[in-house]
Structure formats: structure tokens, C-alpha cells
Design a protein around this motif. Structure first.
Motif, PDB file in Angstrom:
ATOM      1  N   ARG A   3       0.815  -1.207   0.000  1.00 16.37           N
ATOM      2  CA  ARG A   3       0.000   0.000   0.000  1.00 16.37           C
ATOM      3  C   ARG A   3       0.857   1.269   0.000  1.00 16.37           C
ATOM      4  O   ARG A   3       0.589   2.218  -0.744  1.00 16.37           O
ATOM      5  CB  ARG A   3      -0.894  -0.045   1.239  1.00 16.37           C
ATOM      6  N   VAL A   4       1.898   1.257   0.827  1.00 15.71           N
ATOM      7  CA  VAL A   4       2.760   2.440   0.899  1.00 15.71           C
ATOM      8  C   VAL A   4       3.503   2.622  -0.419  1.00 15.71           C
ATOM      9  O   VAL A   4       3.657   3.741  -0.913  1.00 15.71           O
ATOM     10  CB  VAL A   4       3.733   2.346   2.102  1.00 15.71           C
ATOM     11  N   ALA A   5       3.949   1.509  -1.037  1.00 16.56           N
ATOM     12  CA  ALA A   5       4.639   1.602  -2.319  1.00 16.56           C
ATOM     13  C   ALA A   5       3.736   2.248  -3.369  1.00 16.56           C
ATOM     14  O   ALA A   5       4.161   3.143  -4.105  1.00 16.56           O
ATOM     15  CB  ALA A   5       5.085   0.215  -2.780  1.00 16.56           C
ATOM     16  N   HIS A   6       2.486   1.795  -3.424  1.00 17.95           N
ATOM     17  CA  HIS A   6       1.536   2.380  -4.385  1.00 17.95           C
ATOM     18  C   HIS A   6       1.316   3.849  -4.078  1.00 17.95           C
ATOM     19  O   HIS A   6       1.298   4.694  -4.962  1.00 17.95           O
ATOM     20  CB  HIS A   6       0.193   1.629  -4.335  1.00 17.95           C
ATOM     21  N   ASN A   7       1.179   4.118  -2.804  1.00 18.64           N
ATOM     22  CA  ASN A   7       0.937   5.478  -2.366  1.00 18.64           C
ATOM     23  C   ASN A   7       2.094   6.407  -2.749  1.00 18.64           C
ATOM     24  O   ASN A   7       1.894   7.536  -3.187  1.00 18.64           O
ATOM     25  CB  ASN A   7       0.724   5.453  -0.849  1.00 18.64           C
ATOM     26  N   LEU A   8       3.331   5.897  -2.645  1.00 16.33           N
ATOM     27  CA  LEU A   8       4.501   6.716  -2.959  1.00 16.33           C
ATOM     28  C   LEU A   8       4.628   6.988  -4.448  1.00 16.33           C
ATOM     29  O   LEU A   8       5.227   7.973  -4.856  1.00 16.33           O
ATOM     30  CB  LEU A   8       5.773   6.019  -2.450  1.00 16.33           C
ATOM     31  N   THR A   9       4.084   6.083  -5.264  1.00 13.41           N
ATOM     32  CA  THR A   9       4.205   6.287  -6.708  1.00 13.41           C
ATOM     33  C   THR A   9       2.986   6.971  -7.306  1.00 13.41           C
ATOM     34  O   THR A   9       3.009   7.389  -8.450  1.00 13.41           O
ATOM     35  CB  THR A   9       4.426   4.944  -7.433  1.00 13.41           C
ATOM     36  N   SER A  59       1.368   9.870  -6.154  1.00 12.09           N
ATOM     37  CA  SER A  59       1.300  10.944  -5.168  1.00 12.09           C
ATOM     38  C   SER A  59       0.122  11.892  -5.377  1.00 12.09           C
ATOM     39  O   SER A  59      -0.181  12.710  -4.522  1.00 12.09           O
ATOM     40  CB  SER A  59       2.607  11.721  -5.153  1.00 12.09           C
ATOM     41  N   ASP A  63      -4.155   9.632   0.115  1.00  9.09           N
ATOM     42  CA  ASP A  63      -4.350   8.434   0.931  1.00  9.09           C
ATOM     43  C   ASP A  63      -3.276   8.455   2.021  1.00  9.09           C
ATOM     44  O   ASP A  63      -2.223   9.033   1.867  1.00  9.09           O
ATOM     45  CB  ASP A  63      -4.193   7.192   0.054  1.00  9.09           C
ATOM     46  N   TYR A  64      -3.567   7.828   3.120  1.00 13.58           N
ATOM     47  CA  TYR A  64      -2.545   7.697   4.145  1.00 13.58           C
ATOM     48  C   TYR A  64      -2.779   6.468   4.974  1.00 13.58           C
ATOM     49  O   TYR A  64      -3.816   5.853   4.862  1.00 13.58           O
ATOM     50  CB  TYR A  64      -2.487   8.940   5.034  1.00 13.58           C
TER      51      TYR A  64
END
Ligand code: ATP
Length: 139
Positions: free
Chosen positions: A126-132, A134, A138-139
Motif C-alpha cells: 500500500r505504501v509503495a503504491h501510495n509513494l508512486t 502521489s 491516501d494515508y
């Protein structure tokens, strides 16, 4: 409003239980540790000390009437498997179980868990998707 029972109030189970409660749902939390139960007493609907591998204890608590059960016991794989099996045999429609690893997840799935979560792995994805992505909030 749905009725949730959360079994195992460690970091994952507690966070899940409190969030469901804050969202307006009815949440019964069960843990074998008295101190953990006392600490959560004010932040969910109801918290009870019980060994969830004891089928009679779960019956006495009326667990079979809940819409969703979450098994959030990780370290004790045997307990996690037993509890998941008991819940499915009781007829709970939707059982979510937390897995420690792939094999544990496979066993949980084979005995009838409806959804398996791998907290660290899922959060990493989830964090990987979130970082790419931007632009997505989402958090
Ligand atoms: P987290 O990472 O979410 O903190 P964990 O997998 O490291 O969890 P565990 O020690 O496996 O944590 O268990 C989570 C909770 O489940 C603990 O609070 C523990 O007391 C409770 N627990 C363990 N066995 C049982 C059982 N048989 N019945 C009820 N609760 C149990």
C-alpha cells in the motif's frame, strides 16, 4: 451498523477494533490477557477476557450472532487456526484472519477464512503504491 467481534487485541486487532468502533459499529473485543482487556474497555463497545480456542466460551458470548469476526492472533499459529475453524463451523458468514506468513495464510484459507490479511506485507504494498501515485490522497 454492523456487529464485529475482534479476537486478539494486539497492535493490529486493537487498531482495527477501535477504528470500527469510531466508525459507529458495534465491536466486541476478546483477549486472553486481562490487562489488555481492561485497557481497551472504554474504547470499544464491549471487551471480554476469554480464551477464544474454547468453543463453549465463544458460544456463551453469543459470537455466532455477529456479522463479521476478525481473528487477530499472530504468534500462536495453532490458536489462530483453531479459532478460525471454530468460527466458521459456528456459521459466521465473514471471517477475516491475520496470517504470519504464506503457509499460515494458506491453511487459514483452506479451513474457510473468507479473507486473509498479512499486515506488514499488505501495508508495504500500500505504501509503495501510495509513494508512486502521489496525486491520490491516501494515508
Ligand atoms: P500484533 O502484531 O497485532 O501486535 P501479534 O501477532 O504480535 O499481534 P499475538 O501475541 O500473536 O500478537 O496476539 C495478539 C493478541 O491475541 C494478544 O493480545 C494475545 O493476548 C491475544 N491472544 C493470543 N491467544 C489468544 C487466545 N487463545 N484467545 C484470545 N486471545 C488470544
Amino acid at each position: 451498523m454492523k456487529q464485529f467481534v475482534v479476537i486478539g487485541l494486539g497492535r493490529f486487532g486493537l487498531s482495527l477494533a477501535e477504528t470500527l468502533y469510531d466508525l459507529g459499529h458495534d465491536v466486541l473485543g476478546i483477549d486472553i490477557d486481562e490487562e489488555i482487556v481492561q485497557n481497551v474497555a472504554d474504547s470499544i463497545t464491549h471487551a471480554v477476557k476469554a480464551d477464544a480456542t474454547d468453543e463453549n466460551a465463544l458460544r456463551a458470548l453469543g459470537v455466532r450472532n455477529f456479522d463479521v469476526a476478525v481473528v487477530s492472533i499472530g504468534n500462536d499459529i495453532q490458536a489462530s487456526i483453531l479459532v478460525t475453524l471454530i468460527l466458521k463451523e459456528m456459521g459466521i458468514k465473514y471471517v477475516v484472519a491475520k496470517a504470519q506468513n504464506e503457509l499460515h495464510g494458506k491453511v487459514l484459507y483452506k479451513i474457510g477464512a473468507d479473507r486473509i490479511v498479512f499486515p506488514e506485507r499488505d501495508m508495504g504494498i500500500r505504501v509503495a503504491h501510495n509513494l508512486t501515485l502521489s496525486n491520490i490522497l491516501d494515508y
